[in-house]
Write an enzyme that holds these catalytic residues in place. Structure first.
Site, PDB file in Angstrom:
ATOM      1  N   ARG A 874      27.387  29.907  32.598  1.00 52.68           N
ATOM      2  CA  ARG A 874      27.601  31.165  31.879  1.00 52.68           C
ATOM      3  C   ARG A 874      26.528  31.318  30.791  1.00 52.68           C
ATOM      4  O   ARG A 874      26.251  30.372  30.054  1.00 52.68           O
ATOM      5  CB  ARG A 874      28.994  31.147  31.256  1.00 52.68           C
ATOM      6  N   ARG A 943      32.450  31.809  21.028  1.00 53.96           N
ATOM      7  CA  ARG A 943      31.957  32.263  22.329  1.00 53.96           C
ATOM      8  C   ARG A 943      31.011  33.458  22.152  1.00 53.96           C
ATOM      9  O   ARG A 943      30.807  33.943  21.047  1.00 53.96           O
ATOM     10  CB  ARG A 943      33.143  32.665  23.217  1.00 53.96           C
ATOM     11  N   LYS A1022      38.720  27.604  21.471  1.00 54.50           N
ATOM     12  CA  LYS A1022      37.650  28.593  21.396  1.00 54.50           C
ATOM     13  C   LYS A1022      37.877  29.604  20.260  1.00 54.50           C
ATOM     14  O   LYS A1022      38.996  29.730  19.751  1.00 54.50           O
ATOM     15  CB  LYS A1022      37.554  29.334  22.729  1.00 54.50           C
ATOM     16  N   LYS A1024      36.724  33.714  19.259  1.00 55.96           N
ATOM     17  CA  LYS A1024      36.068  34.887  19.846  1.00 55.96           C
ATOM     18  C   LYS A1024      35.893  36.003  18.809  1.00 55.96           C
ATOM     19  O   LYS A1024      36.803  36.266  18.026  1.00 55.96           O
ATOM     20  CB  LYS A1024      36.898  35.419  21.016  1.00 55.96           C
ATOM     21  N   CYS A1246      39.955  38.698  37.051  1.00 58.59           N
ATOM     22  CA  CYS A1246      39.195  37.475  36.792  1.00 58.59           C
ATOM     23  C   CYS A1246      38.715  36.914  38.131  1.00 58.59           C
ATOM     24  O   CYS A1246      38.980  37.469  39.181  1.00 58.59           O
ATOM     25  CB  CYS A1246      40.063  36.457  36.074  1.00 58.59           C
ATOM     26  N   CYS A1252      38.071  28.795  40.578  1.00 55.53           N
ATOM     27  CA  CYS A1252      38.729  28.471  39.313  1.00 55.53           C
ATOM     28  C   CYS A1252      39.829  27.436  39.553  1.00 55.53           C
ATOM     29  O   CYS A1252      40.768  27.675  40.313  1.00 55.53           O
ATOM     30  CB  CYS A1252      39.314  29.715  38.657  1.00 55.53           C
ATOM     31  N   CYS A1291      46.062  33.502  36.824  1.00 56.26           N
ATOM     32  CA  CYS A1291      46.969  32.631  36.059  1.00 56.26           C
ATOM     33  C   CYS A1291      47.148  33.250  34.675  1.00 56.26           C
ATOM     34  O   CYS A1291      46.478  34.219  34.334  1.00 56.26           O
ATOM     35  CB  CYS A1291      46.385  31.211  35.969  1.00 56.26           C
ATOM     36  N   CYS A1295      41.912  35.545  31.482  1.00 56.91           N
ATOM     37  CA  CYS A1295      40.483  35.815  31.320  1.00 56.91           C
ATOM     38  C   CYS A1295      40.125  37.301  31.445  1.00 56.91           C
ATOM     39  O   CYS A1295      39.143  37.732  30.862  1.00 56.91           O
ATOM     40  CB  CYS A1295      39.674  35.002  32.322  1.00 56.91           C
TER      41      CYS A1295
HETATM   42  S1  SF4 Z   1      42.669  33.911  34.286  1.00 50.99           S
HETATM   43 FE1  SF4 Z   1      43.224  31.928  35.092  1.00 50.99          FE
HETATM   44  S2  SF4 Z   1      42.722  32.109  37.241  1.00 50.99           S
HETATM   45 FE2  SF4 Z   1      41.648  33.741  36.252  1.00 50.99          FE
HETATM   46  S3  SF4 Z   1      39.623  32.873  35.852  1.00 50.99           S
HETATM   47 FE3  SF4 Z   1      40.857  32.615  34.001  1.00 50.99          FE
HETATM   48  S4  SF4 Z   1      41.689  30.565  34.192  1.00 50.99           S
HETATM   49 FE4  SF4 Z   1      40.983  31.166  36.246  1.00 50.99          FE
END
Ligand code: SF4
Length: 1386
Positions: A874, A943, A1022, A1024, A1246, A1252, A1291, A1295
């Site tokens: 990244r 970040r 982190k 932000k 995400c 991931c 999840c 993100c």
């Molecule tokens: S939200 Fe969860 S599943 Fe999606 S990229 Fe982030 S850590 Fe991975």
């Protein structure tokens, strides 16, 4: 002059030596350097000087394939010209894996041009070139003189195909390329067609008929190296509108697959999924039948389900079909077709389909062999009864039959003639001999078997076959087994046979290498020193493409290596030829023993890699063994053995098992700790004394990774465990599946395992242990009551000695020497694609994140390989503005060292995926070389500092982006570890975005670092920062630890309202975790903002929870402390007080697409990039389009890119004069947003699967399809253009900031999501769980009626998120802490 004469003229000018196969006398007389070759030795005697071989025809070429392969392997340079007989191009794919350049010319003139081209290529890089040409009977003249030709050749100093094409153009004025588009419409024009045909064969008869159809024909002229990129460009950028793409070969051999399709298979995913992919075969075409054949070919493609592998055109004159003794073998079997291709007279001795029983097949073979021996004895006895020719013929047959190594082949025609002559004889001896008439047969007989030979009685038969040493025995075993589960217990027949020492053995996979398969069959058919055995892979997939994929997977993973073994060759390197790159452990062991490993390793860099892995693991094994031996000495007669096995998804079960194992060791047990899948159910389990299993629960009550194979085997097995003492502890979440009917999923794996062990007779030590995440202390509550029972049952004390606490992230950071750890050493270790656990945490701080392809995990584990590790990289791009140069660099890295795509992230930066370890340093260096870096893009630091993209307000945007960069620089880690690890040795390469030389502080030889701001342990989690300018909120300012809302007066940012404590991540069902929207604590002037951010970071550093990472985000510190207290302490640090908040109004958190003009007259275009993934598909060739635009901007020195935090891109700062060109490119590469609904334009997701490691459900790959369905419903409701913010994540880490969306789907397990409602359209209010665990149907079933109500009941301008609250559908989440209030269903 004839074509052959012209070719000879050209060759004799270009090459020092020219060979001609059976040349006419005229050729020998005319050219001094032409040497004749006889057909039989064709290639054998071609020496090492660069030469051109003329006069070979297709059949000679096939017969000579092994010799040609061997010459190429020795890096001999030559040009081989091969005459295509009878328009049968099957010979071309036969050469595909030889490693030579393959050219195909379509007419006489092209054959001259291409011979010149071939000679240039051979001169340029010394590679062998094979030119396939269509014979022509016309007499014609060369269009250039031999003098010109010689001069052009002499002056050539290029090395690439393009250089050679250019030189050819200078000579002949003709323009050629690897692929020829017919009907010729020029390469530049983009054109619409109904169908596309990718063609390998003679295009001439077809070309003139194409005008009758809307078909583009792509004729392959350079077959190797296969022009994949060009084909992709044609299919995705130049041609459009087509509904089908057909791969068509002109060939007499129907292989049930298309080699051409196989070549192109990896780009098929770039084509729209609506396009049908078909493969077909054409036979002979001429002016009379071509129209009809084309009609059939094209109408097949129009069927809803086109038929695959159809054949069109007139039959070739077929070789004699394969014959069977008394049954018919499967006509569809591709390997039998190859047998026929190799030897038209071959005989298959059994029916593979209807009677695959190994004993039966071998029995028939031995019966025939004995009968032939009897016949030979009889002929010997009776020979003197015959005179003249018959006596001679019988004597010759006898010689052949007795000689186990006959120098000459005795042909079928000769044996048939002998039988016919005997039949005419009236001698009694003749009648006696004719009783054995069938056994005069001289054809080679093959037994064809299935993988049943690999098991039990089949294996005994295989053993018998090898032991017989029979030199006529030829065995083809076709393994169709694609089920990985069945691989256990299956014997490796190839290895087994090689250990015998006298058998020819080849392992082949037709779908992986046609050339290698063909070569193996030719070699096996000719082998006469013992049995010849071919083990052939042909996995049965649901579709043909599936079978291709399965084969690729098996070969690439090393499960099915390709090799040929001839123990009777003198040279080691000739004896074993590895034709693929990966081999499994057993094969390595064999090679090791045979002392051939070094030779092989020298030949293949990839193989070396694997060998090191193996050697490394052997070393580790040896170390482990000596450790165990020493331990056992110490323990002497210590307690009983105990195996502690675990299956763990997120590490909890593994951690618990490790702790239990340590405790067991301290209580005197001899402990082995292992992953559950590493125990063999058949071999290990019955021998265990004490087995303790700790397993977590995955998905819908399934075993987690690392336990699935064990469970499948245990469930299927019937072993006796009467001598085993066992105990099971499970980890689960009783509320994960809230519906009553789903209660069965809670801790299901451990419960099932307990019951199964008990059923198989194991003596259970204590009742089953159940750990529940819902208990006060999580799973530890249940564990703490269960563990004493286990010790009690084992008769040992339940008291545990003091234990060191497990290492945490804080320990890793503290001991890392300012983020160095052992990263440098880990990157240099080529024995694994992974890094140590602590380095994996530390690399995040440098912006790189180790991942693996989760979809390959099980397969690779079964194949004895580590996961397919690769890094996500990244970039840190404060202010989210990027130059065209930077765009092009990322684009190039994605292609050369990534997965050919890249992502624009929700923090407005670039992200590459699929970077393997050895590419990591070059990637980071290349990023730095264009003045960006990756430092601090992940990890417990500040970040990427982002700001709004604000295309219409240039001046304000500049102030905001400037501020983002100042803050980023101020909060950046100071460590020089980044430079030391990734950039050292680069001299003056600038340090990322700030530029300037690298900074390494050296005291003596030691590097001395300090982190004045962050400290040696950096932050607890982190941190932000985001900046926005109302009324826009495309950064989701409320989601950040520190959000700065710009207050603008007189077109200047005068200061900021400061929002604190925003944060997204939560844990399912854990009510101590929650998402939080930032709280406004007041106003500060513009120049104070960097200081505020710094002091906020210090508050986080000093007050954040470093014990519990789930509670370490600043939002929890603020809520625990209370906002007023937190603010007061912050003001203390600042030395001044916040002013009263200034009023502002934010309207939305979405992007606005299309063109806009700023106040200075510059133009900006916001492009829609689906989920931020910059890639090429037929419908959206956006990667290429943006590449072209970046190139244009670079060339003209105009414009920039702004990456939005909603994952889109703005082509910005375009002056009026360049707008038309940009518009044209946008049109060409399909950037229009008109086709998208308001919902889609406001959606984001995400990455989730497959990379991931935390994903529980799909997101990026699935959201488009979910939206397709939802859009259909919105259309009906008249809501197509209404904007609704919908987000999906795999999840609850959040993100893609799902908690601030009006509608969100947060992954719970595969295919199931928590449905969230009630976020605000402007991103200032967190949503709430409306329904847990919904699948697609349920989500649509809930959303559509609500959308319908919104359509009819909403107030003017009322957004969906506000409506559901007003309508009482869901309660608002007024602050983060109250996220779980009123949620019944979680
Ligand atoms: S939200 Fe969860 S599943 Fe999606 S990229 Fe982030 S850590 Fe991975």
């Amino acid at each position: 002059m004839s074509q052959e004469f012209n070719l000879a003229s050209i060759a004799s000018v270009l090459a020092p030596k020219v060979y001609a196969v059976d040349p006419p006398k005229q050729a020998i007389d005319s050219f001094a350097n032409v040497e004749p070759l006889s057909r039989n030795d064709a290639i054998q005697f071609v020496d090492d000087t660069f030469s051109v071989v003329l006069g070979l025809d297709s059949r000679d070429f096939i017969v000579n394939l092994p010799v040609i392969g061997a010459k190429i392997a020795r890096k001999q340079s030559f040009v081989l010209t091969v005459r295509i007989s009878n328009s049968d191009y099957s010979v071309v794919p036969a050469a595909k894996d030889l490693g030579a350049v393959l050219l195909i010319s379509a007419n006489a003139q092209e054959s001259y041009d291409f011979l010149f081209l071939a000679s240039l290529l051979a001169k340029g890089d010394g590679k062998p070139v094979i030119l396939f040409y269509k014979p022509s009977s016309a007499e014609d003249e060369l269009t250039y003189t031999l003098d010109d030709l010689e001069k052009a050749y002499g002056s050539y100093d290029g090395s690439s195909l393009q250089d050679a094409f250019q030189k050819l153009h200078q000579l002949s004025t003709k323009t050629y390329s690897e692929l020829e588009l017919l009907p010729s419409s020029g390469w530049i024009a983009t054109k619409r067609y109904d169908q596309v045909v990718v063609f390998l064969g003679d295009p001439e008869p077809i070309a003139s008929h194409l005008k009758n159809f809307s078909v583009a024909l792509i004729n392959v002229k350079v077959y190797r190296p296969f022009p994949l990129a060009e084909l992709k460009q044609l299919l995705t950028s130049k041609l459009y509108g087509y509904k089908a793409v057909q791969f068509v070969e002109q060939s007499s051999v129907s292989l049930q697959f298309s080699p051409l399709l196989l070549d192109a298979v990896e780009i098929l995913t770039s084509i729209s999924k609506d396009v049908k992919v078909i493969y077909s075969q054409v036979l002979k075409l001429d002016q009379d039948n071509v129209d009809l054949a084309l009609q059939h070919l094209l109408s097949n493609a129009k069927l809803e389900r086109p038929v695959q592998n159809l054949t069109f055109g007139r039959e070739f004159t077929q070789p004699q079909p394969i014959s069977f003794e008394d049954v018919k073998a499967s006509p569809d079997n591709a390997y039998l077709k190859i047998l026929q291709e190799v030897d038209a007279g071959v005989r298959v001795l059994n029916d593979y389909d209807t009677n695959p029983v190994p004993e039966y097949a071998l029995g028939r073979f031995f019966y025939r062999d004995r009968q032939r021996t009897k016949l030979a004895d009889l002929v010997e006895q009776k020979l003197h009864r015959f005179q003249g020719t018959l006596n001679d013929d019988l004597a010759q047959w006898l010689l052949w039959a007795r000689n186990e190594n006959p120098p000459e082949k005795y042909t079928s025609e000769e044996s048939s003639a002998l039988v016919a002559t005997l039949s005419k004889s009236n001698r009694t001896a003749a009648s006696e001999l004719l009783q054995f008439r069938d056994f005069f047969e001289s054809r080679t007989g093959w037994i064809v078997g299935s993988d049943s030979w690999s098991y039990d009685t089949g294996l005994a038969t295989f053993h018998q076959a090898l032991q017989s040493g029979n030199k006529r025995l030829k065995l083809l075993i076709i393994d169709t087994d694609s089920s990985v589960n069945r691989r256990q217990g299956k014997k490796n027949l190839g290895l087994y046979a090689m250990n015998y020492g006298n058998a020819y053995v080849a392992s082949v996979a037709l779908y992986s290498s046609y050339t290698q398969t063909l070569t193996a069959f030719i070699e096996a058919n000719a082998y006469n020193q013992g049995p010849a055995i071919i083990i052939a892979y042909l996995p049965k997939g649901e579709s043909h493409l599936d079978s291709l994929k399965l084969t690729k997977e098996a070969v690439d993973s090393g499960y099915w290596p390709l090799y040929r073994y001839n123990p009777h060759l003198a040279d080691y390197s000739d004896m074993f030829k590895l034709d693929s790159s990966f081999v499994r452990r057993e094969l390595k062991e064999f090679l090791d023993r045979e002392n051939r490993l070094t030779l092989l390793a020298e030949k293949s860099a990839k193989l070396q890699y694997n060998l090191r892995t193996y050697n490394e693991s052997v070393n580790q094994g040896i170390q482990q063994k000596s450790k165990e031996a020493f331990q056992s000495l110490l323990d002497n007669l210590a307690g009983d053995p105990m195996t502690v096995a675990y299956a763990s998804d997120n590490g909890n079960a593994a951690g618990l098992a490790k702790r239990l194992a340590n405790r067991a060791g301290s209580k005197g047990f001899k402990v082995r700790l292992a992953q559950l899948d590493d125990l063999s159910v058949d071999d290990d389990l019955p021998l265990e004394t004490n087995l303790v299993v700790v397993t977590s629960t995955s998905g819908q009550g399934e075993f987690p990774n690392g336990g699935k194979q064990f469970w499948d085997a245990l469930r299927a097995g019937t072993i006796d465990l009467a001598n085993v003492h066992a105990a099971v502890f499970g980890l689960g979440d009783s509320k994960y599946w809230p519906r009553a009917e789903d209660a069965k999923y809670y801790n299901r794996p451990s419960r099932q395992l307990y019951q199964r062990l008990e059923l198989l007779g194991a003596q259970m030590l204590c009742e089953q242990g159940l750990g529940d995440d819902q208990d006060a202390d999580g799973f530890n509550t249940g564990y703490n009551t269960w563990e004493p029972k286990l010790w009690q049952a084992l008769g040992v004390s339940a008291e545990n000695a003091d234990e060191p606490p497990p290492a945490t992230n804080e320990d890793f950071k503290r001991e890392s020497n300012f983020l160095r750890g052992t990263i440098k050493e880990g990157l240099a270790d080529t024995s694994t694609g992974a890094m140590s656990a602590s380095d994996q945490q530390l690399t995040k701080f440098h912006g790189v994140y180790l991942q693996d392809d989760r979809e390959l995990r099980d397969q690779r584990k079964k194949d004895g390989l580590e996961p397919a590790y690769a890094f996500m990289v990244r970039v840190r791009l404060a202010g989210n503005v990027s130059t065209p140069d930077q765009w092009l660099a990322i684009d190039r890295l994605a292609d050369t060292r990534g997965n050919h795509t890249f992502k624009i992230t929700t923090r407005g930066t670039y992200q590459l995926h699929g970077v393997v370890k050895q590419d990591l340093i070059p990637v980071v260096r290349d990023i730095n070389a264009v003045a960006m870096d990756t430092l601090g893009a992940c990890g417990d630091v500040c970040r990427n500092v982002i700001c709004g993209s604000l295309p219409a307000q240039r001046h304000i945007h500049e102030q905001m982006a400037h501020m983002a960069r100042i803050i980023s620089k101020r909060l950046l880690p100071e460590t020089t570890a980044y430079h030391e690890i990734f950039l050292q040795e680069l001299g003056d390469v600038p340090r990322g975005e700030e530029g300037g030389p690298k900074r390494i502080k050296v005291g003596g030889n030691a590097v001395q670092d300090a982190e004045p701001l962050l400290g040696a342990t950096y932050l607890p989690r982190k941190f932000k920062v985001a900046i926005t300018v109302p009324p826009y909120n495309d950064v989701d300012v409320y989601a950040n630890d520190t959000g700065l809302v710009a207050i603008v007066e007189d077109d200047n940012i005068v200061g900021f309202d400061v929002l604190i404590g925003g944060g997204m991540g939560t844990t399912h069902n854990n009510t101590k975790t929650y998402p939080r929207a930032g709280t406004n604590i007041g106003y500060v002037p513009y120049d104070k903002a960097p200081l505020v951010c710094e002091k906020m970071l210090i508050m986080h550093r000093d007050y954040g929870d470093r014990k519990n990472r789930k509670h370490a985000r600043l939002k929890y510190t603020i809520d625990d402390m209370g906002v007023p207290t937190f603010k007061a302490r912050l003001e203390e640090l600042l030395g001044f007080k916040f002013e009263k908040s200034r009023p502002f109004k934010i309207d939305s958190n979405i992007d606005y697409f299309g063109w806009c003009k700023d106040e200075t007259g510059l133009n900006h275009y916001t492009c829609y990039i689906e989920n931020g993934r910059v890639s090429d598909t037929l419908d959206s060739p956006h990667k290429e389009g943006l590449h072209k635009i970046a190139q244009y901007l670079k060339e003209t020195g105009v414009g920039l890119f702004r990456l939005t935090s909603n994952q889109h891109v703005i082509i910005s700062d375009i002056t009026d004069e360049h707008v038309p060109k940009i518009k044209a490119l946008l049109r060409e590469y399909k950037f229009s947003v008109d086709k998208f609904s308001g919902l889609r334009k406001a959606s984001q997701s995400c990455v989730a699967f497959p990379t991931c490691g935390l994903a529980m459900a799909e997101a990026e790959r699935y959201l488009p399809q979910f939206l397709d369905r939802l859009e259909g419903e919105l259309e009906k409701l008249g809501l197509r253009n209404d904007s609704i913010v919908l987000r999906m994540t795999g999840c609850p880490n959040g993100c893609a900031r799902p908690w601030l969306a009006e509608v969100a789907l947060v992954g719970k397990s595969y295919g199931f999501y928590n449905l969230m409602l009630g976020g605000s359209y402007n991103g200032d209010r967190v949503n709430k769980i409306f329904k847990s665990n919904v699948d697609e149907d349920q989500a649509i079933g809930i959303l559509v009626p609500l959308f319908s109500r919104w359509a009819s009941e909403r107030k003017d301008g009322e957004h969906f998120g506000d409506f559901v609250i007003r309508a009482g559908v869901i309660k608002p989440t007024l602050e983060g802490k109250k996220f779980w209030e009123d949620v019944k269903d979680f």
